[in-house]
Motif scaffolding. Structure first.
Motif, PDB file in Angstrom:
ATOM      1  N   MET A  68       0.858  -1.185   0.000  1.00 14.17           N
ATOM      2  CA  MET A  68       0.000   0.000   0.000  1.00 14.17           C
ATOM      3  C   MET A  68       0.894   1.236   0.000  1.00 14.17           C
ATOM      4  O   MET A  68       1.568   1.518   0.978  1.00 14.17           O
ATOM      5  N   GLU A  69       0.963   1.953  -1.068  1.00  9.85           N
ATOM      6  CA  GLU A  69       1.839   3.118  -1.219  1.00  9.85           C
ATOM      7  C   GLU A  69       0.985   4.365  -1.373  1.00  9.85           C
ATOM      8  O   GLU A  69       0.256   4.535  -2.330  1.00  9.85           O
ATOM      9  N   ALA A  73      -2.447  -1.292   8.524  1.00 15.21           N
ATOM     10  CA  ALA A  73      -3.532  -0.867   7.641  1.00 15.21           C
ATOM     11  C   ALA A  73      -3.963  -1.983   6.701  1.00 15.21           C
ATOM     12  O   ALA A  73      -5.090  -1.974   6.195  1.00 15.21           O
ATOM     13  N   ARG A  74      -3.067  -2.937   6.467  1.00 15.73           N
ATOM     14  CA  ARG A  74      -3.430  -4.073   5.604  1.00 15.73           C
ATOM     15  C   ARG A  74      -4.533  -4.923   6.223  1.00 15.73           C
ATOM     16  O   ARG A  74      -5.170  -5.730   5.539  1.00 15.73           O
ATOM     17  N   LEU A  75      -4.729  -4.762   7.549  1.00 14.44           N
ATOM     18  CA  LEU A  75      -5.779  -5.532   8.214  1.00 14.44           C
ATOM     19  C   LEU A  75      -7.162  -4.944   7.966  1.00 14.44           C
ATOM     20  O   LEU A  75      -8.164  -5.535   8.348  1.00 14.44           O
ATOM     21  N   THR A  79     -10.463  -6.949   7.230  1.00 18.85           N
ATOM     22  CA  THR A  79     -10.279  -8.370   7.493  1.00 18.85           C
ATOM     23  C   THR A  79     -10.768  -8.684   8.891  1.00 18.85           C
ATOM     24  O   THR A  79     -10.870  -7.808   9.750  1.00 18.85           O
ATOM     25  N   ALA A  80     -11.015  -9.937   9.128  1.00 21.85           N
ATOM     26  CA  ALA A  80     -11.493 -10.356  10.441  1.00 21.85           C
ATOM     27  C   ALA A  80     -10.318 -10.761  11.308  1.00 21.85           C
ATOM     28  O   ALA A  80      -9.272 -11.170  10.827  1.00 21.85           O
ATOM     29  N   GLY A  81     -10.514 -10.651  12.619  1.00 21.60           N
ATOM     30  CA  GLY A  81      -9.490 -11.115  13.542  1.00 21.60           C
ATOM     31  C   GLY A  81      -8.513 -10.020  13.914  1.00 21.60           C
ATOM     32  O   GLY A  81      -8.442  -8.965  13.299  1.00 21.60           O
ATOM     33  N   ASP A  82      -7.741 -10.316  14.961  1.00 18.67           N
ATOM     34  CA  ASP A  82      -6.783  -9.350  15.479  1.00 18.67           C
ATOM     35  C   ASP A  82      -5.342  -9.779  15.250  1.00 18.67           C
ATOM     36  O   ASP A  82      -4.428  -9.209  15.841  1.00 18.67           O
TER      37      ASP A  82
END
Length: 263
Positions: free
Chosen positions: A1-2, A223-225, A228-231
């Motif tokens: 992510m840029e 930030a890629r999370l 998405t689900a989960g920690d």
């Protein structure tokens, strides 16, 4: 992510001012210091991009922690990027021969700087060998009369046990051409701006800022999370943390593990 270059306005302005001084004939040395992932290389690349747009030649070398890397590796890379020879023949000889070789390399940099000045970046110098560090100190002592700006990045979290590095830093601290820039984390507003360019909401960006301490590498990885689900932490963050823990003594690692369980 840029998301492009965000923040560091004051630091970039200081670097550009030093570059202009160098182009005017008074060179300098800037140490850009901070923890891994804080944006040292990114800042140097942004300066290099702007220098190139202004017609200033740019050279780049990066030190390596790989076993078997030859002496002066960071300077060999720098010379190659400038299409200049590196005086390998005499650098390992007598003190007199080494001094002459160092002077020959300094002259080569001055030639590369004519007539528009020169930006030379030495990246990840915490891994530089003792010979490279000796050459760096030698160059710094005559920079005030050369149209060259040397920008050196290193991790101040990785100086323990590196005697040649600490000795070189002490020697450089006595040079009047030295400027030191220490990078901290991005502000919350800067993180929101950076992630907003990638479509991340302001609320999530604020959370990422607080969890990452503004470290740009952790900002990007966390930030890629988004969505998405989960920690679970991203693999890049886990690998980085493991590498940092591996440098600690066994009692320190045990203490960190206990704190994590209690925390």
């Amino acid at each position: 992510m840029e998301q492009g270059f965000v923040g560091r306005t004051g630091e970039l302005d200081r670097l550009r001012a030093r570059l202009e001084e160098a182009r005017g004939g008074r060179g300098g040395l800037v140490l850009v210091v901070g923890e891994p992932g804080i944006g040292k290389t990114r800042l140097a690349r942004e300066l290099a991009r702007r220098a190139g747009e202004a017609g200033v030649p740019v050279g780049w070398g990066r030190a390596s922690d790989a076993e078997g890397s030859p002496p002066y590796w960071v300077f060999r890379q720098l010379a190659r990027s400038l299409d200049r020879p590196f005086p390998t023949g005499d650098t390992g000889g007598s003190a007199e021969a080494r001094f002459a070789a160092f002077e020959a390399f300094a002259d080569s940099l001055r030639e590369a700087a004519a007539p528009h000045g020169l930006l030379a970046v030495l990246d990840d110098v915490q891994w530089a060998d003792a010979a490279s560090l000796a050459l760096l100190v030698h160059l710094a002592r005559d920079l005030d009369r050369a149209p060259v700006l040397l920008v050196v990045t290193y991790r101040d979290t990785e100086t323990t046990g590196r005697e040649a590095l600490t000795a070189a830093l002490a020697a450089l601290a006595r040079e009047p051409v030295l400027t030191r820039i220490r990078l901290a984390g991005l502000s919350e507003a800067e993180v929101v701006e950076q992630l907003g360019r990638g479509g991340v909401s302001a609320d999530l960006a604020t959370l990422v800022s607080r969890r990452s301490g503004g470290n740009p590498f952790f900002v990007t990885e966390l930030a890629r999370l988004a969505g998405t689900a989960g920690d679970a932490l991203p693999d890049g963050v886990v690998d980085t943390v493991r590498a940092r823990l591996a440098r600690l003594s066994e009692p320190c690692r045990a203490l960190v593990a206990t704190a994590a369980v209690l925390g």
